[in-house]
Design a protein around this motif. Structure first.
Motif, mmCIF file in Angstrom:
data_model
loop_
_atom_site.group_PDB
_atom_site.id
_atom_site.type_symbol
_atom_site.label_atom_id
_atom_site.label_comp_id
_atom_site.label_asym_id
_atom_site.label_seq_id
_atom_site.Cartn_x
_atom_site.Cartn_y
_atom_site.Cartn_z
ATOM 1 N N LEU A 180 23.734 33.288 30.138
ATOM 2 C CA LEU A 180 23.143 34.617 30.117
ATOM 3 C C LEU A 180 21.656 34.510 29.848
ATOM 4 C CD1 LEU A 180 24.079 37.682 30.173
ATOM 5 C CD2 LEU A 180 23.865 37.575 27.684
ATOM 6 N N TRP A 181 20.875 35.262 30.646
ATOM 7 C CA TRP A 181 19.423 35.267 30.446
ATOM 8 C C TRP A 181 18.849 36.540 31.033
ATOM 9 C CZ3 TRP A 181 14.776 33.468 33.433
ATOM 10 C CH2 TRP A 181 13.684 33.230 32.584
ATOM 11 N N ARG A 182 18.124 37.292 30.196
ATOM 12 C CA ARG A 182 17.403 38.495 30.618
ATOM 13 C C ARG A 182 18.275 39.465 31.394
ATOM 14 N NH1 ARG A 182 11.265 36.454 32.220
ATOM 15 N NH2 ARG A 182 10.748 35.621 30.156
ATOM 16 N N GLY A 183 19.447 39.752 30.857
ATOM 17 C CA GLY A 183 20.292 40.790 31.430
ATOM 18 C C GLY A 183 21.214 40.349 32.542
ATOM 19 N N LEU A 200 22.439 54.224 38.315
ATOM 20 C CA LEU A 200 22.593 53.568 37.007
ATOM 21 C C LEU A 200 22.161 52.106 37.081
ATOM 22 C CD1 LEU A 200 23.636 53.902 34.061
ATOM 23 C CD2 LEU A 200 25.804 52.961 34.875
ATOM 24 N N ILE A 201 22.430 51.438 38.202
ATOM 25 C CA ILE A 201 22.000 50.041 38.349
ATOM 26 C C ILE A 201 20.494 49.937 38.137
ATOM 27 C CG2 ILE A 201 21.643 48.206 40.046
ATOM 28 C CD1 ILE A 201 24.319 48.684 41.171
ATOM 29 N N GLN A 202 19.747 50.819 38.753
ATOM 30 C CA GLN A 202 18.292 50.770 38.657
ATOM 31 C C GLN A 202 17.814 51.024 37.240
ATOM 32 O OE1 GLN A 202 16.151 52.942 41.779
ATOM 33 N NE2 GLN A 202 14.759 53.747 40.222
ATOM 34 N N THR A 203 18.411 52.004 36.561
ATOM 35 C CA THR A 203 18.010 52.321 35.190
ATOM 36 C C THR A 203 18.313 51.163 34.251
ATOM 37 O OG1 THR A 203 18.370 54.683 35.585
ATOM 38 C CG2 THR A 203 18.328 53.953 33.294
ATOM 39 N N ALA A 204 19.505 50.585 34.377
ATOM 40 C CA ALA A 204 19.882 49.466 33.512
ATOM 41 C C ALA A 204 18.974 48.266 33.729
ATOM 42 C CB ALA A 204 21.343 49.094 33.752
ATOM 43 N N ASP A 232 15.492 48.702 32.160
ATOM 44 C CA ASP A 232 15.472 48.554 30.704
ATOM 45 C C ASP A 232 16.001 47.210 30.225
ATOM 46 O OD1 ASP A 232 14.456 51.068 30.639
ATOM 47 O OD2 ASP A 232 16.261 52.045 29.875
ATOM 48 N N LEU A 233 16.377 46.323 31.174
ATOM 49 C CA LEU A 233 16.934 44.999 30.849
ATOM 50 C C LEU A 233 18.228 45.105 30.042
ATOM 51 C CD1 LEU A 233 13.692 42.967 29.969
ATOM 52 C CD2 LEU A 233 14.892 43.127 32.170
ATOM 53 N N GLY A 274 23.277 52.077 27.171
ATOM 54 C CA GLY A 274 23.023 50.696 27.532
ATOM 55 C C GLY A 274 23.437 49.722 26.443
ATOM 56 N N ILE A 275 23.911 48.560 26.864
ATOM 57 C CA ILE A 275 24.262 47.461 25.964
ATOM 58 C C ILE A 275 23.212 46.370 26.157
ATOM 59 C CG2 ILE A 275 26.061 45.878 25.198
ATOM 60 C CD1 ILE A 275 26.906 48.830 25.167
ATOM 61 N N PHE A 276 22.599 45.946 25.060
ATOM 62 C CA PHE A 276 21.547 44.936 25.110
ATOM 63 C C PHE A 276 22.002 43.733 24.295
ATOM 64 C CE2 PHE A 276 19.743 49.071 25.732
ATOM 65 C CZ PHE A 276 18.797 48.900 26.733
#
Length: 653
Positions: free
Chosen positions: A138-141, A365-369, A372-373, A647-649
């Protein structure tokens, strides 16, 4: 293991090969990694040892060095969106990683269940008894899978060129196309290939089919009966296959009737830009379930009402991707959900919205997520589709961005993994030095009523009037500094200076506006009902509330939802907490052979998933569940734009 040649011994060979390919194709496509690893035996990657260093790490711990990254993939000359990463290793071959989302969407690679986030089994023209296994990080989303050995075995050529990873796959032939449409069996289409090749499926729009009688045209208001699907393969179909599925010219009524009453699901086979495109007309109650096999190499398409494949993938630290059928009475509902451990180190849950620096706007939603990473996300609150304004509570890190409406259900939480569910009202009261005391009905909201509303810089740099003849006051440092009179709704823009806010008087509240003059001192007090919401820095409102403390508390009428909304069978989203103090974000679409759940069924389904407290989120075409660059629950072209989400970060430890 074979002995790898040193790079310095092959620079001239690589240069000549690149030069040759440049002359032939106009682009250099040789990957040093593939050339150097060409002597790897082409056997199942399940037996190929992965990098021990990578296996010892959890995906969230991956901090690559000496890397180049990009967001575009050129696949056989077509430029597509897809995240990738190239890692240079001293004295070792180059490693190429591609996000699991891009592998699924662009190459047809299916992810199989796994309890190890660092090792991802896949299905791609491989044996069911011995799936290929790729290292995952996993790296940067994004979750990247190491495809270096897979590419070698499949004969791909790859090279990074700036932001683009160029991939060229070997020429492939479609040897045969067959249909099994026998009554009583699952309709099936089988594509025989001479070797593995990338493929994609696209779900199209509902379509109408003609009646048996060609002279009886379908009425314009007839309901669609079928849906168009397209299967695209990086392969060339023989001309005989194309001819077999080319509709005859409608030169006579008999030929026209024959073409319209054909039992074939395949409407057309064509070769476009070195790809074979197969167009299907599929009954609305069926979907495509794709499987690839080897020996012989085949893409098998089963048309099923229950096409969802059960999965349980430990996708990353604290994040589980699950999908399965849940039985409710005699119905089976396919549900896709993410289970999140909110106490995982480095994990955060935050509201997200479509447009930076303003609350006005919608986006996929894909674009928004991705903006925001966020690693994962689900659509959340309601909004006005026409003016793209929020219609519910949004609070992030202690700052109110938009107020709740109609005492509807909301979820609140903090960074310690504590949650609260309830029906929420925000009370703001305006008090002035001119002895005016009045409630402020809404904050940064697209919900409009007669009264006073407030708009802060979170709304944007300007506010555009939402009703006729509004009176607008700028308040800065608790003092009225300017005032304006609006005209027709939508025709007047008012500035919202930094460190200030607007008070907007509408309808019968306009008579109170005369009590505010420039220089008037202003104070605002804020609180919530229930007061418990005040303790939480993050809040999202939607509704109706479904579960509290393990009991169904659905009361959509009290939250002022319409009867049509209450009884509608539709796709639905939800967020909930479980008895194990985990968080579920879930998308529910159709029951097998029917439509989506009603609100009452939705509440029961969430309880069956193990939810103790649950909130219904915006649904229908807004229902979208995102993970690492992909929608898990639907094809992206079928999802509507939304205003906000949750969002989940997940950051490296």
């Amino acid at each position: 293991m074979p002995n790898y040649c040193r790079l310095t011994n092959h620079q001239m060979i690589i240069h000549k090969l690149n030069h040759h390919l440049l002359q032939k194709t106009g682009v250099t496509i040789v990957a040093i990694a593939l050339y150097l690893s060409a002597t790897i035996p082409q056997k199942s990657l399940a037996n190929t040892p992965a990098n021990p260093q990578l296996l010892s790490q959890s995906p969230a711990a991956f901090v690559p060095r000496n890397v180049s990254t990009g967001s575009q993939i050129s696949l056989n000359g077509r430029n597509l969106s897809g995240a990738w990463l190239q890692q240079l290793q001293p004295k070792n071959p180059v490693k190429i990683y591609i996000s699991d989302a891009a592998l699924r969407q662009l190459l047809g690679i299916d992810l199989l269940s796994t309890n190890n986030p660092g090792r991802q089994p896949i299905e791609w023209f491989s044996s069911n008894n011995q799936p290929l296994i790729l290292s995952a990080n996993l790296w940067r989303g994004y979750r990247y899978l190491d495809v270096t050995n897979l590419a070698t075995a499949a004969g791909w050529q790859m090279q990074a060129q700036g932001n683009t990873l160029v991939i060229v796959t070997p020429s492939t032939q479609v040897r045969n196309i067959s249909e099994n449409l026998n009554p009583g069996s699952v309709p099936q289409i089988v594509l025989d290939l001479d070797r593995p090749t990338p493929w994609q499926i696209q779900q199209g729009l509902p379509i109408k089919t003609l009646q048996d009688d060609p002279n009886a045209p379908t009425p314009n208001n007839a309901a669609p009966t079928n849906r168009e699907w397209k299967i695209t393969l990086d392969a060339i179909a023989d001309s005989s296959l194309i001819q077999r599925y080319t509709p005859p010219p409608a030169t006579s009524p008999d030929l026209l009737k024959q073409s319209q009453t054909s039992a074939s699901l395949i409407q057309k086979v064509e070769v476009v830009n070195n790809q074979t495109v197969i167009t299907l007309s599929v009954p609305l109650d069926l979907s495509l379930q794709a499987t690839t096999i080897n020996n012989p190499h085949r893409l098998v398409l089963n048309l099923r009402p229950d096409a969802l494949k059960p999965k349980n993938i430990n996708w990353a630290r604290g994040l589980q991707w699950r999908q399965d059928f849940v039985n409710l009475g005699t119905d089976r509902f396919g549900i896709v959900w993410l289970e999140v451990n909110p106490r995982t180190a480095g994990l955060a849950i935050k509201p997200i919205w479509a447009t930076a620096n303003t609350l006005v706007g919608t986006a996929p939603l894909i674009q928004t997520a991705q903006k925001d990473l966020a690693v994962a996300a689900i659509n959340a609150g309601y909004f006005n589709r026409n003016n793209r304004l929020p219609l519910g509570a949004i609070r992030r890190d202690g700052q109110w961005l938009s107020s709740p409406i109609l005492n509807r259900g909301a979820i609140a939480w903090n960074d310690a993994g504590q949650f609260y569910f309830g029906r929420l009202t925000l009370q703001e009261t305006l008090t002035t030095s001119s002895n005016l005391r009045s409630p402020i009905l809404f904050l940064n909201s697209g919900y409009v009523q007669s009264g006073i509303a407030r708009y802060t810089p979170a709304w944007g740099q300007t506010y555009t009037s939402l009703t006729d003849n509004e009176r607008v006051f700028i308040v800065q440092n608790n003092k009225v500094t300017n005032q304006f009179v609006g005209d027709k709704a939508g025709q007047t823009n008012f500035p919202i200076p930094p460190n200030s806010y607007l008070l907007v008087f509408r309808g019968n509240a306009i008579s109170q506006a005369s009590q505010l003059t420039i220089g008037t001192d202003v104070q605002i007090t804020t609180g919530t009902t229930p007061g418990e919401f005040n303790r939480y820095p993050n809040i999202v409102g939607a509704g109706p509330l479904l579960l509290q403390n393990g009991k169904i508390v659905l009361d959509a009428q009290s939250e002022q939802f319409s009867n049509a909304f209450i009884t509608q069978k539709a796709s639905r989203s939800a967020i909930c907490t479980t008895a194990n103090n985990t968080v579920l974000i879930a998308a529910v679409h159709n029951r097998v052979g029917g439509s989506g759940p009603t609100l009452a069924e939705h509440a029961q389904l969430m309880k069956l998933l193990g939810c103790v407290n649950a909130l219904n989120l915006d649904g229908g075409s807004s229902t979208s569940l995102y993970l690492g660059g992909q929608l898990l629950d639907r094809y992206p072209n079928t999802a509507a734009r939304v205003h906000n989400g949750i969002g989940i970060f997940l950051q490296p430890r």
